[in-house]
Design a protein around this motif. Structure first.
Motif, short mmCIF file in Angstrom:
data_model
loop_
_atom_site.label_atom_id
_atom_site.label_comp_id
_atom_site.label_asym_id
_atom_site.label_seq_id
_atom_site.Cartn_x
_atom_site.Cartn_y
_atom_site.Cartn_z
N LEU A 250 9.15 -2.61 -4.00
CA LEU A 250 9.16 -2.49 -5.45
C LEU A 250 10.55 -2.80 -5.95
O LEU A 250 11.55 -2.38 -5.35
CB LEU A 250 8.74 -1.08 -5.88
N ILE A 251 10.63 -3.52 -7.07
CA ILE A 251 11.88 -3.76 -7.77
C ILE A 251 11.79 -3.04 -9.11
O ILE A 251 10.84 -3.25 -9.87
CB ILE A 251 12.13 -5.26 -8.02
N GLY A 252 12.75 -2.18 -9.38
CA GLY A 252 12.72 -1.42 -10.62
C GLY A 252 14.09 -0.86 -10.96
O GLY A 252 15.08 -1.13 -10.27
N ALA A 253 14.14 -0.07 -12.00
CA ALA A 253 15.40 0.53 -12.43
C ALA A 253 15.99 1.41 -11.34
O ALA A 253 15.27 2.06 -10.58
CB ALA A 253 15.17 1.36 -13.70
N ARG A 254 17.32 1.41 -11.24
CA ARG A 254 17.99 2.20 -10.20
C ARG A 254 17.55 3.66 -10.23
O ARG A 254 17.33 4.28 -9.18
CB ARG A 254 19.50 2.12 -10.38
N GLU A 255 17.46 4.23 -11.42
CA GLU A 255 17.11 5.65 -11.54
C GLU A 255 15.69 5.91 -11.02
O GLU A 255 15.43 6.93 -10.37
CB GLU A 255 17.23 6.10 -12.99
N ASP B 87 0.83 -1.21 0.00
CA ASP B 87 0.00 0.00 0.00
C ASP B 87 0.86 1.26 0.00
O ASP B 87 0.62 2.20 -0.77
CB ASP B 87 -0.93 0.02 1.22
N GLU B 88 1.86 1.31 0.89
CA GLU B 88 2.69 2.50 0.94
C GLU B 88 3.53 2.64 -0.33
O GLU B 88 3.74 3.76 -0.82
CB GLU B 88 3.61 2.49 2.16
N VAL B 89 4.00 1.54 -0.87
CA VAL B 89 4.81 1.63 -2.08
C VAL B 89 3.96 2.16 -3.24
O VAL B 89 4.43 2.97 -4.04
CB VAL B 89 5.43 0.26 -2.41
N ILE B 90 2.72 1.72 -3.32
CA ILE B 90 1.80 2.26 -4.34
C ILE B 90 1.65 3.76 -4.17
O ILE B 90 1.69 4.53 -5.14
CB ILE B 90 0.44 1.54 -4.25
N SER B 91 1.47 4.21 -2.94
CA SER B 91 1.34 5.64 -2.67
C SER B 91 2.60 6.41 -3.06
O SER B 91 2.53 7.52 -3.60
CB SER B 91 1.02 5.87 -1.19
N ILE B 92 3.76 5.82 -2.78
CA ILE B 92 5.02 6.46 -3.14
C ILE B 92 5.12 6.63 -4.66
O ILE B 92 5.48 7.70 -5.16
CB ILE B 92 6.21 5.63 -2.60
N VAL B 93 4.79 5.57 -5.39
CA VAL B 93 4.84 5.62 -6.85
C VAL B 93 3.92 6.71 -7.38
O VAL B 93 4.31 7.53 -8.24
CB VAL B 93 4.46 4.26 -7.45
N LEU B 94 2.70 6.75 -6.90
CA LEU B 94 1.72 7.71 -7.42
C LEU B 94 2.06 9.14 -7.03
O LEU B 94 1.80 10.07 -7.79
CB LEU B 94 0.32 7.33 -6.94
N THR B 95 2.64 9.33 -5.86
CA THR B 95 3.07 10.68 -5.47
C THR B 95 4.20 11.16 -6.36
O THR B 95 4.21 12.31 -6.81
CB THR B 95 3.50 10.69 -4.00
#
Length: 367
Positions: A239-244, A95-103
């Motif tokens: 979340l796993i994603g690109a370093r940048e 939930d928090e990771v989703i919020s971080i992404v959307l912010t």
């Protein structure tokens, strides 16, 4: 005397207008001997594993803040997932990771007055709720008759909405469906200028994962969590994603967002309790198949599931079945309020064998 604090007159004018359409997430209150509503895994860890977790969780100094970088946890996650620590951002559950992404990704496209999100329906409610709470537009594309991705519909939605983020849960909640690889690949390709989040919250109960998409497509990130495999109390997601991308998301993440006991216990579990967690997941998977067979014998429609729950079609309206089961002390999740093809749908979490037996006995009388 009424001692309720009055709402300041100015406050309604300051609230986001989108909040009027939203409702806080409130689990059903009350005591139910059998709770099969929240997709928690049953208590299958051994006494030795539980004791080891408790020892690992205790901080060396209760007066110190947690590690703001969550470095030890990210290293444990990286080893577990075949990634690098700087490709991971951890939060209080998915939930928090989703919020971080959307912010972080809330800037409107050129010519648009608000950022957009595309997802499917039905799916995890927090994608829509978190986006709308930030004033973002949400376009939902119904899943097809087999609860798989409607690629043509998603392509049209991407072309129309020009989304910043596309959310695809696979396995999906509440349907349990693991999305077809070719369809998922087609959606990723269609949304080449959006971040496509593949949510793998239930991947421990599925025959394959989708991590290969990360290395093949730079616009893909993957969400995971410990909440579904018996460690929901820790509230650890990542979340796993690109370093940048991770570097930018980390600017949005609150400092010290994860408490020390959760950091320590989660890292210990990933490093030392892999065998325990895999055995627990295998037990849930086997029990899922037994429960599915039992429900099918009762004449109920049971969708193929790769999660720790089942997606059930009922003969009677699902709301009536939900209430009848609750009156018998068994709590499940009903989706009747959404109407349409969900009016006869229940989601049932796989519990302990005795809980599942109780569910089968009770639902036989009311479904």
């Amino acid at each position: 005397m009424d001692r309720a604090m009055p709402l300041p007159d100015f406050l309604p004018a300051l609230l986001r207008p989108e909040l009027a359409e939203l409702h806080a997430y409130t689990p059903v209150a009350g005591h139910f001997p059998v709770r099969l509503d929240a997709n928690e895994s049953p208590p299958l860890l051994s006494a030795e594993a539980r004791a080891a977790l408790a020892r690992a969780a205790a901080p060396e100094d209760w007066g110190r803040y947690p590690d703001a970088r969550a470095l030890d946890l990210r290293e444990a996650i990286a080893a577990h997932c075949g990634a690098e620590p700087d490709e991971i951002v951890a939060g209080v559950g998915s939930d928090e990771v989703i919020s971080i992404v959307l912010t972080a990704l809330s800037r409107p496209r050129q010519g648009a007055d608000a950022a957009s999100v595309v997802t499917v329906s039905p799916t995890f409610v927090m994608y829509k709720l978190s986006a709308r709470a930030r004033g973002m537009r949400v376009v939902e594309v119904p899943l097809d008759a087999g609860w798989d991705l409607d690629v043509a519909g998603l392509r049209r939605a991407v072309d129309f909405a020009r989304p910043n983020v596309v959310f695809i849960a696979s396995p999906n909640n509440p349907t349990g469906a693991l999305m077809s690889e070719d369809r998922l690949e087609a959606v990723v390709a269609a949304a080449s200028d959006a971040l496509v989040i593949v949510d793998e919250a239930y991947i421990d109960f599925a025959p394959r994962d989708q991590l290969a998409l990360l290395r093949k497509h730079p616009n893909v990130a993957v969400l995971r969590t410990l909440s579904k495999i018996g460690l929901a109390s820790l509230r650890i997601g990542w979340l796993i994603g690109a370093r940048e991308l991770v570097a930018e998301l980390d600017k949005v993440r609150q400092p010290y967002n994860l408490p020390t006991p959760s950091l320590r216990a989660a890292a210990f579990a990933l490093r030392e309790l892999g065998g325990e967690l895999r055995r627990a997941a295998a037990a849930v998977t086997a029990e899922r198949e037994r429960l599915a067979a039992g429900l099918a014998e009762l004449g109920l429609s049971v969708a193929p599931s790769h999660a720790n729950f089942l997606w059930i079609g009922t003969r009677r309206p699902a709301g009536e079945v939900f209430e009848a089961l609750a009156a018998r002390g068994v709590l499940v999740r009903s989706f009747h309020a959404a109407g349409g093809r969900l009016a006869h749908r229940l989601r049932i979490t796989v519990g302990l064998p005795e809980e599942n037996d109780r569910l089968l006995a009770e639902i036989a009388a009311c479904a």
